[in-house]
Design a protein around this motif. Structure first.
Motif, PDB file in Angstrom:
ATOM      1  N   LEU A   1      -8.287  -2.405  -5.928  1.00 32.00           N
ATOM      2  CA  LEU A   1      -7.332  -2.750  -6.986  1.00 32.00           C
ATOM      3  C   LEU A   1      -6.266  -3.723  -6.503  1.00 32.00           C
ATOM      4  O   LEU A   1      -5.845  -4.611  -7.253  1.00 32.00           O
ATOM      5  CB  LEU A   1      -6.638  -1.490  -7.521  1.00 32.00           C
ATOM      6  N   PHE A   2      -5.833  -3.596  -5.281  1.00 34.01           N
ATOM      7  CA  PHE A   2      -4.723  -4.411  -4.806  1.00 34.01           C
ATOM      8  C   PHE A   2      -5.171  -5.761  -4.252  1.00 34.01           C
ATOM      9  O   PHE A   2      -4.525  -6.776  -4.504  1.00 34.01           O
ATOM     10  CB  PHE A   2      -3.930  -3.660  -3.738  1.00 34.01           C
ATOM     11  N   TYR A   3      -6.267  -5.795  -3.497  1.00 36.57           N
ATOM     12  CA  TYR A   3      -6.666  -7.033  -2.832  1.00 36.57           C
ATOM     13  C   TYR A   3      -7.788  -7.791  -3.538  1.00 36.57           C
ATOM     14  O   TYR A   3      -7.732  -8.997  -3.676  1.00 36.57           O
ATOM     15  CB  TYR A   3      -7.099  -6.757  -1.387  1.00 36.57           C
ATOM     16  N   ARG A   4      -8.816  -7.097  -3.963  1.00 37.87           N
ATOM     17  CA  ARG A   4      -9.965  -7.802  -4.534  1.00 37.87           C
ATOM     18  C   ARG A   4      -9.755  -8.220  -5.978  1.00 37.87           C
ATOM     19  O   ARG A   4     -10.211  -9.278  -6.384  1.00 37.87           O
ATOM     20  CB  ARG A   4     -11.208  -6.933  -4.449  1.00 37.87           C
ATOM     21  N   ARG A   5      -9.109  -7.401  -6.761  1.00 33.51           N
ATOM     22  CA  ARG A   5      -8.881  -7.746  -8.168  1.00 33.51           C
ATOM     23  C   ARG A   5      -7.573  -8.489  -8.358  1.00 33.51           C
ATOM     24  O   ARG A   5      -7.098  -8.631  -9.471  1.00 33.51           O
ATOM     25  CB  ARG A   5      -8.897  -6.484  -9.028  1.00 33.51           C
ATOM     26  N   ARG A   6      -6.992  -8.894  -7.286  1.00 28.43           N
ATOM     27  CA  ARG A   6      -5.768  -9.698  -7.293  1.00 28.43           C
ATOM     28  C   ARG A   6      -4.626  -9.058  -8.070  1.00 28.43           C
ATOM     29  O   ARG A   6      -4.257  -9.480  -9.149  1.00 28.43           O
ATOM     30  CB  ARG A   6      -6.040 -11.103  -7.804  1.00 28.43           C
ATOM     31  N   LYS A   7      -4.138  -8.005  -7.467  1.00 25.66           N
ATOM     32  CA  LYS A   7      -2.901  -7.388  -7.938  1.00 25.66           C
ATOM     33  C   LYS A   7      -3.033  -6.706  -9.305  1.00 25.66           C
ATOM     34  O   LYS A   7      -2.208  -6.883 -10.182  1.00 25.66           O
ATOM     35  CB  LYS A   7      -1.769  -8.404  -7.989  1.00 25.66           C
ATOM     36  N   ASP A   8      -4.091  -5.904  -9.491  1.00 27.45           N
ATOM     37  CA  ASP A   8      -4.173  -5.072 -10.686  1.00 27.45           C
ATOM     38  C   ASP A   8      -3.128  -3.959 -10.654  1.00 27.45           C
ATOM     39  O   ASP A   8      -2.780  -3.406 -11.689  1.00 27.45           O
ATOM     40  CB  ASP A   8      -5.565  -4.448 -10.834  1.00 27.45           C
ATOM     41  N   ILE A   9      -2.656  -3.627  -9.443  1.00 33.32           N
ATOM     42  CA  ILE A   9      -1.550  -2.678  -9.322  1.00 33.32           C
ATOM     43  C   ILE A   9      -0.390  -3.405  -8.641  1.00 33.32           C
ATOM     44  O   ILE A   9      -0.582  -4.365  -7.911  1.00 33.32           O
ATOM     45  CB  ILE A   9      -1.951  -1.403  -8.545  1.00 33.32           C
ATOM     46  N   SER A  10       0.795  -2.927  -8.884  1.00 34.67           N
ATOM     47  CA  SER A  10       1.978  -3.573  -8.317  1.00 34.67           C
ATOM     48  C   SER A  10       2.108  -3.253  -6.827  1.00 34.67           C
ATOM     49  O   SER A  10       1.516  -2.296  -6.322  1.00 34.67           O
ATOM     50  CB  SER A  10       3.234  -3.111  -9.048  1.00 34.67           C
ATOM     51  N   ASN A  11       2.887  -4.041  -6.147  1.00 36.99           N
ATOM     52  CA  ASN A  11       3.142  -3.823  -4.731  1.00 36.99           C
ATOM     53  C   ASN A  11       3.850  -2.484  -4.514  1.00 36.99           C
ATOM     54  O   ASN A  11       3.559  -1.780  -3.556  1.00 36.99           O
ATOM     55  CB  ASN A  11       3.987  -4.968  -4.172  1.00 36.99           C
ATOM     56  N   GLU A  12       4.751  -2.119  -5.412  1.00 39.11           N
ATOM     57  CA  GLU A  12       5.470  -0.855  -5.284  1.00 39.11           C
ATOM     58  C   GLU A  12       4.517   0.335  -5.382  1.00 39.11           C
ATOM     59  O   GLU A  12       4.627   1.303  -4.626  1.00 39.11           O
ATOM     60  CB  GLU A  12       6.562  -0.734  -6.355  1.00 39.11           C
ATOM     61  N   LEU A  13       3.564   0.277  -6.309  1.00 43.36           N
ATOM     62  CA  LEU A  13       2.590   1.359  -6.455  1.00 43.36           C
ATOM     63  C   LEU A  13       1.679   1.430  -5.243  1.00 43.36           C
ATOM     64  O   LEU A  13       1.346   2.512  -4.756  1.00 43.36           O
ATOM     65  CB  LEU A  13       1.767   1.186  -7.733  1.00 43.36           C
ATOM     66  N   TYR A  14       1.278   0.279  -4.735  1.00 39.95           N
ATOM     67  CA  TYR A  14       0.430   0.229  -3.541  1.00 39.95           C
ATOM     68  C   TYR A  14       1.138   0.880  -2.349  1.00 39.95           C
ATOM     69  O   TYR A  14       0.558   1.716  -1.655  1.00 39.95           O
ATOM     70  CB  TYR A  14       0.070  -1.223  -3.242  1.00 39.95           C
ATOM     71  N   VAL A  15       2.376   0.519  -2.115  1.00 40.86           N
ATOM     72  CA  VAL A  15       3.147   1.087  -1.002  1.00 40.86           C
ATOM     73  C   VAL A  15       3.358   2.585  -1.213  1.00 40.86           C
ATOM     74  O   VAL A  15       3.270   3.372  -0.268  1.00 40.86           O
ATOM     75  CB  VAL A  15       4.491   0.343  -0.845  1.00 40.86           C
ATOM     76  N   PHE A  16       3.613   2.994  -2.444  1.00 42.11           N
ATOM     77  CA  PHE A  16       3.777   4.415  -2.755  1.00 42.11           C
ATOM     78  C   PHE A  16       2.508   5.192  -2.406  1.00 42.11           C
ATOM     79  O   PHE A  16       2.576   6.265  -1.803  1.00 42.11           O
ATOM     80  CB  PHE A  16       4.121   4.602  -4.232  1.00 42.11           C
ATOM     81  N   CYS A  17       1.353   4.667  -2.788  1.00 43.81           N
ATOM     82  CA  CYS A  17       0.083   5.339  -2.490  1.00 43.81           C
ATOM     83  C   CYS A  17      -0.127   5.480  -0.988  1.00 43.81           C
ATOM     84  O   CYS A  17      -0.604   6.511  -0.516  1.00 43.81           O
ATOM     85  CB  CYS A  17      -1.082   4.573  -3.116  1.00 43.81           C
ATOM     86  N   LEU A  18       0.230   4.454  -0.242  1.00 45.80           N
ATOM     87  CA  LEU A  18       0.100   4.530   1.216  1.00 45.80           C
ATOM     88  C   LEU A  18       1.082   5.537   1.805  1.00 45.80           C
ATOM     89  O   LEU A  18       0.720   6.339   2.675  1.00 45.80           O
ATOM     90  CB  LEU A  18       0.313   3.157   1.841  1.00 45.80           C
TER      91      LEU A  18
END
Length: 63
Positions: A30-47
């Motif tokens: 979702l974050f890298y291949r689909r070019r930001k389908d999720i926000s950076n904040e959500l990505y960092v939260f998931c990590l």
């Protein structure tokens, strides 16, 4: 994850590492291949919350 011993674990507990890899790959996709389908904040939260494995994502990103 597949070769890990399953001694005294329920079936769902034995499969958890495999599901974690799958969930990490979904978040990576979702974050890298689909070019930001999720926000950076959500990505960092998931990590940060452990929903995705940071080391696996780094390996997929570099490879």
């Amino acid at each position: 994850a597949e070769n890990d011993t399953h001694d005294r674990k329920r079936k769902c507990e034995a499969l958890y590492p495999i599901f974690r890899i799958s969930r990490s790959h979904y978040i990576y996709d979702l974050f890298y291949r689909r070019r930001k389908d999720i926000s950076n904040e959500l990505y960092v939260f998931c990590l940060d919350q452990g929903y995705a494995d940071r080391n696996l994502i780094v390996k997929w990103k570099s490879g």
